[in-house]
Write a protein that holds these residues in place. Structure first.
Motif, mmCIF file in Angstrom:
data_model
loop_
_atom_site.group_PDB
_atom_site.id
_atom_site.type_symbol
_atom_site.label_atom_id
_atom_site.label_comp_id
_atom_site.label_asym_id
_atom_site.label_seq_id
_atom_site.Cartn_x
_atom_site.Cartn_y
_atom_site.Cartn_z
ATOM 1 N N ASP A 416 -9.272 -41.589 -9.703
ATOM 2 C CA ASP A 416 -10.521 -40.908 -9.352
ATOM 3 C C ASP A 416 -10.205 -39.512 -8.822
ATOM 4 O O ASP A 416 -9.457 -39.361 -7.861
ATOM 5 N N PRO A 417 -10.763 -38.476 -9.455
ATOM 6 C CA PRO A 417 -10.404 -37.110 -9.053
ATOM 7 C C PRO A 417 -10.776 -36.783 -7.612
ATOM 8 O O PRO A 417 -10.001 -36.124 -6.908
ATOM 9 N N ALA A 418 -11.921 -37.283 -7.139
ATOM 10 C CA ALA A 418 -12.339 -36.973 -5.766
ATOM 11 C C ALA A 418 -11.344 -37.565 -4.777
ATOM 12 O O ALA A 418 -10.914 -36.922 -3.816
ATOM 13 N N LEU A 419 -10.956 -38.825 -5.019
ATOM 14 C CA LEU A 419 -9.998 -39.487 -4.141
ATOM 15 C C LEU A 419 -8.661 -38.768 -4.188
ATOM 16 O O LEU A 419 -8.001 -38.589 -3.165
ATOM 17 N N GLU A 420 -8.263 -38.366 -5.416
ATOM 18 C CA GLU A 420 -6.986 -37.692 -5.588
ATOM 19 C C GLU A 420 -6.940 -36.417 -4.760
ATOM 20 O O GLU A 420 -5.982 -36.156 -4.025
ATOM 21 N N ALA A 421 -8.051 -35.658 -4.833
ATOM 22 C CA ALA A 421 -8.112 -34.401 -4.087
ATOM 23 C C ALA A 421 -7.984 -34.667 -2.600
ATOM 24 O O ALA A 421 -7.218 -34.007 -1.887
ATOM 25 N N ALA A 422 -8.722 -35.699 -2.130
ATOM 26 C CA ALA A 422 -8.697 -36.007 -0.707
ATOM 27 C C ALA A 422 -7.307 -36.450 -0.271
ATOM 28 O O ALA A 422 -6.807 -36.045 0.781
ATOM 29 N N LEU A 423 -6.680 -37.295 -1.087
ATOM 30 C CA LEU A 423 -5.365 -37.820 -0.719
ATOM 31 C C LEU A 423 -4.351 -36.687 -0.652
ATOM 32 O O LEU A 423 -3.568 -36.582 0.296
ATOM 33 N N THR A 424 -4.376 -35.806 -1.669
ATOM 34 C CA THR A 424 -3.447 -34.675 -1.674
ATOM 35 C C THR A 424 -3.645 -33.836 -0.428
ATOM 36 O O THR A 424 -2.693 -33.426 0.238
ATOM 37 N N ASP A 425 -4.938 -33.612 -0.126
ATOM 38 C CA ASP A 425 -5.289 -32.844 1.062
ATOM 39 C C ASP A 425 -4.689 -33.484 2.320
ATOM 40 O O ASP A 425 -4.049 -32.822 3.150
ATOM 41 N N ALA A 426 -4.868 -34.803 2.427
ATOM 42 C CA ALA A 426 -4.397 -35.527 3.614
ATOM 43 C C ALA A 426 -2.879 -35.476 3.715
ATOM 44 O O ALA A 426 -2.308 -35.272 4.799
ATOM 45 N N ILE A 427 -2.202 -35.640 2.553
ATOM 46 C CA ILE A 427 -0.746 -35.621 2.572
ATOM 47 C C ILE A 427 -0.238 -34.238 2.946
ATOM 48 O O ILE A 427 0.713 -34.090 3.705
ATOM 49 N N ASP A 428 -0.951 -33.218 2.455
ATOM 50 C CA ASP A 428 -0.581 -31.858 2.843
ATOM 51 C C ASP A 428 -0.701 -31.668 4.344
ATOM 52 O O ASP A 428 0.157 -31.054 4.975
ATOM 53 N N ALA A 429 -1.815 -32.207 4.868
ATOM 54 C CA ALA A 429 -2.024 -32.090 6.316
ATOM 55 C C ALA A 429 -0.881 -32.757 7.069
ATOM 56 O O ALA A 429 -0.381 -32.241 8.072
ATOM 57 N N LEU A 430 -0.441 -33.934 6.565
ATOM 58 C CA LEU A 430 0.674 -34.628 7.200
ATOM 59 C C LEU A 430 1.932 -33.773 7.137
ATOM 60 O O LEU A 430 2.695 -33.688 8.098
ATOM 61 N N TYR A 431 2.113 -33.136 5.968
ATOM 62 C CA TYR A 431 3.298 -32.291 5.784
ATOM 63 C C TYR A 431 3.280 -31.165 6.808
ATOM 64 O O TYR A 431 4.317 -30.776 7.334
ATOM 65 N N ASP A 432 2.068 -30.674 7.106
ATOM 66 C CA ASP A 432 1.931 -29.614 8.103
ATOM 67 C C ASP A 432 1.944 -30.166 9.519
ATOM 68 O O ASP A 432 1.634 -29.460 10.469
ATOM 69 N N ARG A 433 2.298 -31.407 9.669
ATOM 70 C CA ARG A 433 2.324 -32.077 10.986
ATOM 71 C C ARG A 433 0.973 -31.983 11.675
ATOM 72 O O ARG A 433 0.862 -31.662 12.854
ATOM 73 N N ASP A 434 -0.084 -32.249 10.897
ATOM 74 C CA ASP A 434 -1.424 -32.208 11.467
ATOM 75 C C ASP A 434 -2.125 -33.540 11.192
ATOM 76 O O ASP A 434 -2.993 -33.630 10.327
ATOM 77 N N PRO A 435 -1.722 -34.613 11.874
ATOM 78 C CA PRO A 435 -2.264 -35.945 11.570
ATOM 79 C C PRO A 435 -3.767 -36.026 11.830
ATOM 80 O O PRO A 435 -4.474 -36.765 11.163
ATOM 81 N N GLU A 436 -4.269 -35.208 12.778
ATOM 82 C CA GLU A 436 -5.701 -35.236 13.084
ATOM 83 C C GLU A 436 -6.519 -34.903 11.841
ATOM 84 O O GLU A 436 -7.457 -35.601 11.501
ATOM 85 N N ARG A 437 -6.089 -33.830 11.126
ATOM 86 C CA ARG A 437 -6.829 -33.386 9.933
ATOM 87 C C ARG A 437 -6.714 -34.443 8.833
ATOM 88 O O ARG A 437 -7.699 -34.800 8.187
ATOM 89 N N ALA A 438 -5.510 -34.988 8.677
ATOM 90 C CA ALA A 438 -5.305 -36.024 7.653
ATOM 91 C C ALA A 438 -6.261 -37.181 7.885
ATOM 92 O O ALA A 438 -6.901 -37.692 6.956
ATOM 93 N N ARG A 439 -6.377 -37.564 9.158
ATOM 94 C CA ARG A 439 -7.233 -38.701 9.492
ATOM 95 C C ARG A 439 -8.688 -38.407 9.162
ATOM 96 O O ARG A 439 -9.376 -39.201 8.533
ATOM 97 N N SER A 440 -9.160 -37.208 9.553
ATOM 98 C CA SER A 440 -10.580 -36.909 9.346
ATOM 99 C C SER A 440 -10.901 -36.796 7.869
ATOM 100 O O SER A 440 -11.959 -37.237 7.422
ATOM 101 N N VAL A 441 -9.978 -36.254 7.086
ATOM 102 C CA VAL A 441 -10.198 -36.140 5.645
ATOM 103 C C VAL A 441 -10.391 -37.518 5.029
ATOM 104 O O VAL A 441 -11.326 -37.768 4.274
ATOM 105 N N LEU A 442 -9.515 -38.453 5.430
ATOM 106 C CA LEU A 442 -9.566 -39.783 4.828
ATOM 107 C C LEU A 442 -10.781 -40.568 5.307
ATOM 108 O O LEU A 442 -11.453 -41.240 4.527
ATOM 109 N N GLU A 443 -11.073 -40.445 6.610
ATOM 110 C CA GLU A 443 -12.167 -41.233 7.169
ATOM 111 C C GLU A 443 -13.492 -40.868 6.511
ATOM 112 O O GLU A 443 -14.332 -41.726 6.269
#
Lengths: 471, 408
Positions: A416-443
């Motif tokens: 699913d493209p929407a999910l893919e975009a969100a997941l990539t976004d979240a993983i990027d946030a994790l890479y940037d050591r920003d777990p807060e953003r990753a969490r909000s994107v996924l939630e």
């Protein structure tokens, strides 16, 4: 069923406070049992199954008040009595005046904030075990008996088994030594031992024999309900079968109701009339044994049933493997408690991807949400995979992404493209050591009833109920 | 219609049975209480009626009009306070150790077969039995050794000493050497007292020390330990701090203080040392009782409707008591040695013919009359060794965990 149940458990809860630090401040509660209701009818065997740690044994301990229940009602009806002439509530019926005062007192106690929280606000049931005084409790001890898993530790090593059994008769007032001995010897023979075993010590018996003696001890007060907590788990298979057969015979002969607690589904299937499936302190499904086993309604039951080995190789039922960890009862998941491991977890509206992919995605998402993914550990494993020595700082976002996905069996890209975009976004946030953003994107993305709402109990057919959003 | 006394568990109508309340004494406790009545009565009689210079049994015979028969069987004794205590602890020993062993022959046999594996302990048990029997019967058969300066330093049988060292040789004199006789099988000491009968009388003292101290230690230790374990909370905390005090109390200086203020006596020694020796036992009982009360069978018993006091009496104490027997057995040698040491230093009760006193009396004559020190010394040594061996064997026999070790 119109019969009065021998035992009714209503919304039973047992929470253990968790204390932290040297000052023993209460840090939280472990909800070992969290709102369980079931009935056991005369002569019936009710099975309680579930994984270790799901609170099965706590239910047993709370019913016999070995552990004080936190909340809920446990109503007993020995001998199928109606509430008006129950034998256990001698106090309430002997004197109307005193009964009124009692009621008043129990009302005061039930005002929220003063005493226990009110579960049935107006009046306490006189047959409620949780309200028994010591005198009533002692009479109740005769009516309900507990049979434990390991009889080798449940006998006093310095007492003959005969003395251990007849001790119970003496405690309840039978003074005649010879009479006690006659009764116990008769009972020992009934459970398949000999009368001469009366004078032997526990260490002289095998595990199976001791379990028979344990059964004799549980029966000697002629209870109406026997709670058998994993009665055969410590025994080998042939002995298991003997004990189960014995239990069945005795149950038939003495019209005994049994609450059978076990993690072994094949045993439960063999000997129970009805069965309740427990997961993380709650009953997720209950109904007639055959119905539950042949048409499991809850995905958890489905997974459990599929794990029973079948002798038929052509059997088409595929084994379902549950992924994810068992959540802690201290902090159970929101919504449906099983959603963190459910293989049938409902997909969000407008999303349609293969279920296995969705499950893997959810497991990864839960880990990210709970902050259980350490980006540095992921980086380190990327570094260790590289053939040439690499500095951790040289790991690119795409390497990081690939590693994280492969560790959790998440395909790249997700269907699913929407999910893919969100997941990539979240993983990027994790890479940037920003777990807060990753969490909000996924939630924001994963909104399904399984995660947001506690499922209601749904009746499938006669007495078969399940607690799942799918039904 | 059900029979008068139902013989099957499902025919019992429980409403017919009264709910027992209050303290139900076990049969053995009842018999123990019955048997202490005459001892207590005699003790009271001795205290209230008998004058300070009268012998109790002589007075009792006169009061009962039975002087003749009493004289005939030689019942002219004057028991002291410590003798009443000794009889009391013996009764405790009989009703709470020997009778239960007799009542549970299977259990006894089981322990006995495991105890038997330890050969030295069997020998030790034999020796202790001799000491026990000698200490119990000896004083009734042998008179208290009397002083006779003329027969001092007589050598034991089969040995000889230079004639010059003895004032008067009881046995034969050959080539200027005085030979020992059967009249004094172990010789005599510097005041002419027979060493053999002194040793027999010393057995009584040793047995009194062993029984009274262990009883005091067991009763206080088990009570304090169990109460601490069962109550928990601040009671536990408080009792354990008392135990700490008891354990760190300087018993010997305290005994010396009492000695100089009130004079030495054996009962004082026993009381002072026993009252400050139960600390270790209490700690041990507490930890054992804590682990026992976690056991499944305690839960089982609670589920059967038993009261807490019943569970403590019937399950917790029996299961802890059997494991402290070992500890107590190993405590006895400490007391016996302490008594001997104090007596050797001349701080003991010189009226009491204990082994330590005998050793102390013989130390100046060690050069030419070594038997005065050797005979009681060997008796003391053997007794202490025997208690240690028996204690070790009991540990192996009574501790279920030791079983796996021995069978490995």
């Amino acid at each position: 069923m119109t019969e009065t149940p021998v035992l009714s458990v209503r919304d039973l809860k047992k929470h253990y406070p968790i204390t932290k630090g040297i000052l023993s401040r209460q840090g939280g509660v472990a909800k070992a049992v969290d709102g369980i209701s079931f009935d056991i009818y005369p002569g019936e065997t009710f099975g309680l199954v579930g994984e270790s740690g799901c609170g099965k044994s706590t239910v047993a301990e709370a019913i016999v008040r070995l552990e004080e229940p936190t909340d809920g009602e446990i109503i007993v009806n020995p001998h199928g009595d109606s509430p008006e002439n129950g034998t256990v509530d001698q106090k309430a019926t002997t004197d109307a005046g005193w009964a009124a005062i009692d009621r008043l007192q129990s009302l005061i106690h039930r005002v929220p904030g003063i005493g226990r929280t009110a579960s049935s606000a107006d009046e306490a049931d006189p047959r409620d075990v949780t309200q028994f005084d010591s005198q009533q409790l002692k009479a109740f001890r005769r009516d309900v008996q507990l049979l434990l898993q390991d009889s080798s530790t449940s006998f006093d090593p310095r007492m003959t088994v005969g003395a251990a059994i007849s001790e119970r008769l003496a405690i309840h007032g039978m003074a005649g030594r010879a009479q006690r001995r006659t009764i116990v010897e008769d009972l020992l023979e009934r459970v398949g031992l000999s009368a001469t075993d009366y004078d032997r010590f526990p260490h002289e018996f095998s595990g199976g024999q001791l379990q028979r003696i344990g059964l004799a001890r549980a029966l000697v007060l002629n209870p109406d309900l026997l709670i058998a907590d994993e009665p055969v788990s410590a025994l080998d298979v042939s002995v298991q079968a003997e004990i189960l057969a014995l239990l069945e015979d005795l149950q038939e002969e003495f019209d005994l109701s049994v609450l059978f607690i076990s993690h072994d589904l094949s045993v439960v299937r063999q000997c129970c009339d009805r069965v309740g499936v427990m997961y993380l302190g709650q009953l997720v499904e209950q109904g007639k044994t055959e119905g539950v086993f042949t048409h499991p309604q809850h995905p958890y039951t489905e997974a459990l049933v599929s794990s029973i080995p079948t002798p038929d190789p052509r059997d088409s039922l595929e084994e379902i493997e549950l992924t994810g960890d068992v959540p802690s009862p201290e902090n159970p998941p929101r919504g449906c408690r099983f959603h963190t491991r459910c293989h049938r977890i409902i997909q969000p509206e407008g999303v349609e991807i293969p279920q296995s992919e969705w499950r893997a995605l959810r497991t990864l998402a839960i880990k990210i949400e709970q902050g259980r993914i350490d980006p540095d550990a992921v980086v380190a494993s990327v570094v260790s995979m590289e053939p040439a020595p690499t500095a951790p700082t040289a790991v690119t976002p795409s390497q990081f992404d690939r590693q994280l996905r492969s560790e959790h069996d998440v395909p790249a890209p997700v269907s699913d493209p929407a999910l893919e975009a969100a997941l990539t976004d979240a993983i990027d946030a994790l890479y940037d050591r920003d777990p807060e953003r990753a969490r909000s994107v996924l939630e924001a993305l994963f909104r399904t009833p399984c995660i947001t709402d506690d499922p209601d109990t749904v009746t499938v057919d006669d007495g078969h109920v399940s607690k799942c959003h799918l039904r | 219609m059900p029979p008068e006394k139902p013989e099957r568990f499902d025919q019992v109508d429980w409403t017919e049975y009264a709910n027992p309340t209050g303290w139900q004494r076990s049969t053995n406790t009842r018999y123990f209480l019955y048997s202490t009545v005459p001892v207590l009565a005699l003790g009271l009689y001795d205290w209230l009626v008998v004058g300070p210079r009268e012998a109790t049994f002589v007075r009792l015979g006169a009061d009962l009009g039975l002087s003749g028969p009493f004289q005939m069987i030689g019942l002219t004794h004057d028991p002291a306070g410590i003798d009443y205590l000794f009889v009391g602890t013996l009764l405790l020993f009989v009703w709470y150790l020997l009778v239960p062993l007799y009542q549970n022959p299977r259990m006894t046999r089981y322990y006995w077969t495991r105890f038997k594996r330890n050969r030295p302990a069997l020998g030790g048990l034999g020796w202790l039995f001799l000491v026990f029997a000698g200490g119990l019967i000896g004083p009734f058969v042998l008179n208290t050794p009397s002083q006779d300066i003329l027969t001092a330093h007589q050598p034991p049988a089969f040995t000889s000493v230079d004639e010059a060292t003895v004032p008067l040789c009881v046995g034969e004199v050959e080539n200027g050497r005085c030979y020992g006789t059967w009249e004094h099988p172990l010789g005599t000491d510097n005041t002419g007292r027979d060493v053999f009968s002194s040793i027999i009388h010393g057995m009584t003292i040793s047995m009194q020390i062993a029984f009274i101290t262990t009883s005091v230690v067991a009763v206080i230790g088990v009570s304090v330990g169990t109460v601490a374990a069962v109550s928990g909370g601040w009671v536990d905390e408080g009792l354990m701090r008392v135990v700490d005090i008891v354990l760190s109390f300087p018993t010997l200086p305290f005994y010396l203080l009492i000695l100089y203020s009130f004079g030495a006596s054996l009962s004082m020694f026993i009381l002072v040392f026993a009252l400050f020796a139960w600390g270790g036992t209490a700690r041990y009982v507490r930890s054992k009782a804590l682990s026992v009360s976690e056991a499944e069978y305690i839960n089982e018993s609670r589920l059967s409707g038993a009261s807490t006091s019943y569970i403590i009496r019937r399950h917790v104490i029996p299961n802890t008591a059997s494991s402290i027997i070992t500890q107590l057995t190993l405590l006895i040698p400490v007391f016996l040695l302490a008594e001997a040491q104090i007596a050797f230093l001349g701080l003991g009760d010189s009226d009491v013919p204990s082994w330590g006193q005998l050793i102390a009396a013989g130390r100046t004559d060690l050069a030419f009359a070594p038997w005065i020190v050797l005979a009681p010394g060997i008796a003391l040594f053997l007794t202490i060794l025997a208690f240690t061996f028996v204690g070790d064997a009991l540990l192996d026999a009574l501790d279920p965990e030791a079983k796996t070790e021995a069978d490995r």
